[in-house]
Structures are given as C-alpha cells and as structure tokens.
Enzyme design. Structure first.
Site, PDB file in Angstrom:
ATOM      1  CE  LYS A 173      50.333  53.387  -6.360  1.00 20.68           C
ATOM      2  NZ  LYS A 173      50.991  52.087  -6.507  1.00 20.68           N
ATOM      3  N   GLY A 189      48.236  49.231  -0.115  1.00 19.01           N
ATOM      4  CA  GLY A 189      48.983  49.359   1.138  1.00 19.01           C
ATOM      5  C   GLY A 189      50.074  50.384   0.896  1.00 19.01           C
ATOM      6  CG  HIS A 190      49.310  53.724  -0.851  1.00 14.10           C
ATOM      7  ND1 HIS A 190      48.122  54.297  -1.205  1.00 14.10           N
ATOM      8  CD2 HIS A 190      49.653  52.942  -1.894  1.00 14.10           C
ATOM      9  CE1 HIS A 190      47.775  53.885  -2.407  1.00 14.10           C
ATOM     10  NE2 HIS A 190      48.688  53.054  -2.845  1.00 14.10           N
ATOM     11  CG  ASP A 241      53.340  46.468  -4.321  1.00 13.71           C
ATOM     12  OD1 ASP A 241      52.539  46.964  -3.523  1.00 13.71           O
ATOM     13  OD2 ASP A 241      53.226  45.321  -4.786  1.00 13.71           O
ATOM     14  CD  GLN A 270      44.917  48.669  -6.304  1.00 13.78           C
ATOM     15  OE1 GLN A 270      44.085  49.343  -6.892  1.00 13.78           O
ATOM     16  NE2 GLN A 270      44.928  48.544  -5.005  1.00 13.78           N
ATOM     17  NE  ARG A 305      55.527  44.369  -2.701  1.00 14.39           N
ATOM     18  CZ  ARG A 305      55.874  45.422  -1.962  1.00 14.39           C
ATOM     19  NH1 ARG A 305      57.083  45.927  -2.071  1.00 14.39           N
ATOM     20  NH2 ARG A 305      55.019  45.958  -1.132  1.00 14.39           N
TER      21      ARG A 305
HETATM   22  P1  IMP Z   1      42.679  42.337  -5.795  1.00  8.52           P
HETATM   23  O1  IMP Z   1      42.865  43.778  -6.111  1.00  8.52           O
HETATM   24  O2  IMP Z   1      42.771  42.021  -4.331  1.00  8.52           O
HETATM   25  O3  IMP Z   1      41.453  41.766  -6.437  1.00  8.52           O
HETATM   26  O4  IMP Z   1      43.919  41.527  -6.457  1.00  8.52           O
HETATM   27  C1  IMP Z   1      44.097  41.443  -7.864  1.00  8.52           C
HETATM   28  C2  IMP Z   1      45.572  41.522  -8.227  1.00  8.52           C
HETATM   29  O5  IMP Z   1      46.056  42.827  -7.956  1.00  8.52           O
HETATM   30  C3  IMP Z   1      46.460  40.563  -7.435  1.00  8.52           C
HETATM   31  O6  IMP Z   1      47.539  40.165  -8.264  1.00  8.52           O
HETATM   32  C4  IMP Z   1      46.992  41.450  -6.318  1.00  8.52           C
HETATM   33  O7  IMP Z   1      48.216  40.967  -5.817  1.00  8.52           O
HETATM   34  C5  IMP Z   1      47.174  42.758  -7.061  1.00  8.52           C
HETATM   35  N1  IMP Z   1      47.091  43.935  -6.192  1.00  8.52           N
HETATM   36  C6  IMP Z   1      46.004  44.480  -5.637  1.00  8.52           C
HETATM   37  N2  IMP Z   1      46.315  45.557  -4.926  1.00  8.52           N
HETATM   38  C7  IMP Z   1      47.630  45.723  -5.034  1.00  8.52           C
HETATM   39  C8  IMP Z   1      48.556  46.712  -4.553  1.00  8.52           C
HETATM   40  O8  IMP Z   1      48.198  47.684  -3.877  1.00  8.52           O
HETATM   41  N3  IMP Z   1      49.855  46.524  -4.912  1.00  8.52           N
HETATM   42  C9  IMP Z   1      50.259  45.506  -5.700  1.00  8.52           C
HETATM   43  N4  IMP Z   1      49.443  44.580  -6.195  1.00  8.52           N
HETATM   44  C10 IMP Z   1      48.141  44.688  -5.861  1.00  8.52           C
END
Ligand code: IMP
Length: 429
Positions: free
Chosen positions: A17, A41-42, A14, A220, A303
């Site tokens: 990017k 989620g971009h 977040d 991420q 967040r």
């Molecule tokens: P997962 O990727 O859904 O398995 O989540 C694992 C961890 O990564 C959790 O803490 C999510 O909130 C975090 N996470 C996954 N994708 C994103 C992203 O695009 N932005 C921020 N945090 C993310």
C-alpha cells in the site's frame, strides 16, 4: 474516479500500500491515516531512496500534501516526533504540513509492557508496539488522548491511575515487577507534546471544511480487521473500510464521494500467528519469501507466504464495497513453473466458497486450487498489458472474473514509476 479515494489492504497487510498511496497521492491535496499506529510500516522508494513510514501518512512524501493523523489512530508521541524529525533531516519539510487530531489516543510505555505480557499467553504475534493495550484502554474508557495533555493535572492523573493499574496487574496476575517511572513518563510525554502542540487540531472539522481532494490511507489489511478478520489473530482496529467513519469522525455519507480501492499481492503473506489456509510451509513458500523479500518492515520478521486466496480476497471486496483492485508483485511469480490460486475450501466433503468466521473451522479447511501454467518470463517494470505474457494475462483475467471488480492498476516494481493503469474494461472478463 470520484473526488476522494480510499486505499485499503485487501489481505493480511504488507500488500504494498505504501508505494501505491505514495504514487497516487500526487493527485491529492490531503492524505489521512485513521486507524492503527506504529504497527504499520509503509515502505516507499523515491529516486532510489527508501522511506519507511510508521505513523505519518505515506502521502506526506509529496511536498504539496497535507497529512492528517486522525482520531482513530493510537499515537506513540515519541515515535511521531522522531519520524517527523527524521524526514526533516532528510530535507523534507513536514512539520508545517501535518495535523494531529486532538481526539487521538496515545500509546504509552505501559501499553508496551502489557503488549509483551499478553503475548506470553495466547500469542497473537503482535508487533509489540502497544497497539492492542492502547485500544483496550480507549474502549475501557481509561485512555489518554492528545487533548488531555493541555491540562497537565488531568494528564498526570490519568497516567498515574494507568501505571498503578498496569503495575498491579503485572504483580498480581503475571507475578512480575515492572517499574514504570511515572515522573519520567510524564515529563517525556509533556516534552514531546510541546513539539507537536501547534499541529494539534480538531481534524474532523478541518476535513469537513476542506474543499480539496482527500486520500484515506488504510493500514494493515482487511483480514486483520478486528471485526471482519481472522479474530482473535487480528489487529485491534477496523483496518477495513468499516473504520473510516469512526476513525476520522466524518459522517458515513461523506464517503459517498469516494472511490474504494484495495491492494493485493499476486500471492498471499501474513506475519504473526493465525489462520492462513493457503500457506506454503515448503520450499515453494521459501522461494516466495526470498523472491518477494518478504520480511516485515516494522519488525523484520520473516513473513509466512502462500498462494493467492480468492475466497479471502472476495471477502475483502464485499466488506469494503470495492470499486477496484490493485495488484502488486506479479513479478515475484515470474520464475514459477506452476502457479496456484485457491478458489474454495473444503472440509469433510463439504465445500466452502466464502471465508468463514469460525476459527475452529478455519483451522480445518483445506484449500481447493486451480492451477495455472507459469509464464517463466520477466514482468518486472512492464508498462502495459501488451508487455505481459499471455499466461500472466490468463492469471489476472481469472482473478478479475472471480472477484467481479476490475483490476485498475498493476504495480510492477518497488520504484514510484514502476506501475501502469489498466483501462476499463482492462481485461477480457
Ligand atoms: P498488533 O497490530 O501489533 O497488535 O499485531 C496484531 C497482528 O497484526 C499481528 O499478527 C501483526 O503481525 C499484524 N500486523 C500489525 N500491523 C501490521 C502491518 O502493518 N502489516 C502486517 N501485519 C501487521
């Protein structure tokens, strides 16, 4: 700058990017996503219109780019089709500009069932998009790949085995019945596959032959990397530069022709559980959340917010071999009288100037802060360093000298045009 460019998240995701990749990809011929899936989620705002991309590379919003969904991603076909059709519905021709790797793994409905079951115990705070279980199946050699859908019998058998496995796990371990309709899941998957079939190729060999400039778009952030992040509170892929080669199938030396930049906010946020040494659980954290609009693009979750954590950011500089940093959301700090940055941690009188691996230790560390006078002036929309108050320059200079890499760009608002380049040497240090 070298021929190719890698844009990564330097924090816990977040960082903004989406906007950066969108504006930079104007100069590139192809854009590639290579890890993660619809957990990303971009968000991009183009001429006041908001786009949130979960699976397609953000750079696809430019009409000239080719978008690659590379093999390291885990693809929810249903969402991929939906996202693409939505863009087409908004007047963007994307179908004939995307390629999907035949080696990419699929996220199936049974992965989502497991994601929510696993979250009941030892909560990670995942996005519930089935990402972790899909990678589990991949590395457990039970996964279903895009190319498997060419052979219906094989695909059916894999789905059948997987569903039987998941259902018995649900019953025997979690004492719950989750009916997963094999026939329906199979039919739906085949139907979606038919829609993307002529966009499926061997993306590795396509990229090896491609002569144009390529932008690689990390999802991420480094601190969520499965190896280098705050394990187990991470995502299940290599969200740092470590994921590039395995995620694209390109040899490591391909990336010697790439510059590596990462994006960081001027403060820190994270969603989900896990260590966050500089988290502010008070009114200041609340202020950051409100000023920064810090709510998840994928899940809408608020967040967690806190001050900038420089040892964590230095960790990202080191493990990604960064050539530069891009700072976003400086303007969120505009109304703060005092701004702090974490320069080290301490525990029982011992100082730590690096980001440790141990979760037990991380949970005990207290941040050591350096304090800065706030600038109390509007910086949103600034177009050059000369438009920034001297207190803001002090803040940025300190970050740059601590990290030892240049700040190459500042993003000064959500719109495509709200940014400026910093010429090297941009800041005094
Ligand atoms: P997962 O990727 O859904 O398995 O989540 C694992 C961890 O990564 C959790 O803490 C999510 O909130 C975090 N996470 C996954 N994708 C994103 C992203 O695009 N932005 C921020 N945090 C993310």
């Amino acid at each position: 700058m070298k021929k190719h460019l890698v844009i990564l998240g330097a924090q816990w995701g977040d960082e903004g990017k989406g906007k950066i990749v969108d504006l930079l990809s104007a100069e590139f011929d192809a854009v590639v996503r290579y890890q993660g899936g619809s957990n990303a989620g971009h968000t991009v705002v183009v001429k006041g219109e908001k786009f949130v991309l979960h699976l397609l590379p953000t750079g696809i919003l430019h009409p000239h780019t080719i978008g690659i969904v590379a093999q390291g991603m885990v693809v929810d076909l249903e969402l991929l089709v939906k996202e693409t059709e939505e863009l087409e519905g908004r007047g963007l021709k994307v179908w004939d500009r995307i390629f999907i790797s035949d080696r990419a793994h699929l996220v199936m409905p049974y992965h989502k069932v497991l994601d929510s079951l696993f979250e009941r115990k030892g909560k990670i705070g995942t996005t519930l998009r089935g990402i972790g279980p899909s990678y589990m199946f991949k590395y457990g050699r039970k996964g279903l790949r895009v190319c498997d859908l060419e052979d219906k019998d094989r695909a059916y058998q894999i789905m059948k085995d997987n569903i039987e496995f998941v259902q018995s796990l649900c019953e025997k371990v979690y004492c719950e019945n989750h009916f997963l309709d094999l026939e329906e899941i199979f039919e739906k998957t085949v139907e979606n596959y038919k829609k993307i079939r002529d966009r499926v190729i061997d993306t590795t060999h396509w990229l090896l032959k491609f002569d144009g400039k390529v932008l690689f778009e990390g999802a991420q952030g480094t601190m969520l990397d499965v190896d280098m992040g705050t394990y187990p509170y991470v995502t299940s892929s290599n969200a740092s530069a470590l994921g590039l080669s395995s995620g694209t199938g390109l040899p490591p030396k391909y990336f010697s022709e790439a510059s590596f930049w990462a994006v960081s906010k001027a403060y820190t946020t994270r969603v989900g559980e896990g260590p966050f040494p500089t988290e502010l659980k008070d009114e200041l954290g609340e202020r950051l959340r409100e000023k920064g609009g810090e709510y998840g693009a994928t899940t809408g979750r608020p967040r967690r917010c806190g001050w900038l954590d420089l040892p964590a950011l230095k960790h990202a500089v080191d493990v990604n071999g960064l050539d530069g940093i891009i700072i976003t959301k400086l303007d969120v700090l505009d109304s703060f009288e005092e701004i702090k940055v974490c320069v080290a941690y301490e525990y029982e009188g011992k100082s730590f100037d690096y980001f440790p691996a141990s979760l037990s230790l991380l949970e005990k560390l207290k941040p050591v802060y350096k304090s800065f006078k706030g600038w109390l002036r509007n910086t949103k929309g600034a177009k050059s360093l000369s438009q920034l108050p001297k207190e803001a320059l002090n803040y940025l200079e300190f970050i740059q000298s601590y990290l030892g890499v240049p700040i190459v760009m500042l993003s000064t608002g959500p719109q495509r045009e709200e940014f400026f380049w910093l010429e090297e040497p941009a800041l005094k240090s």
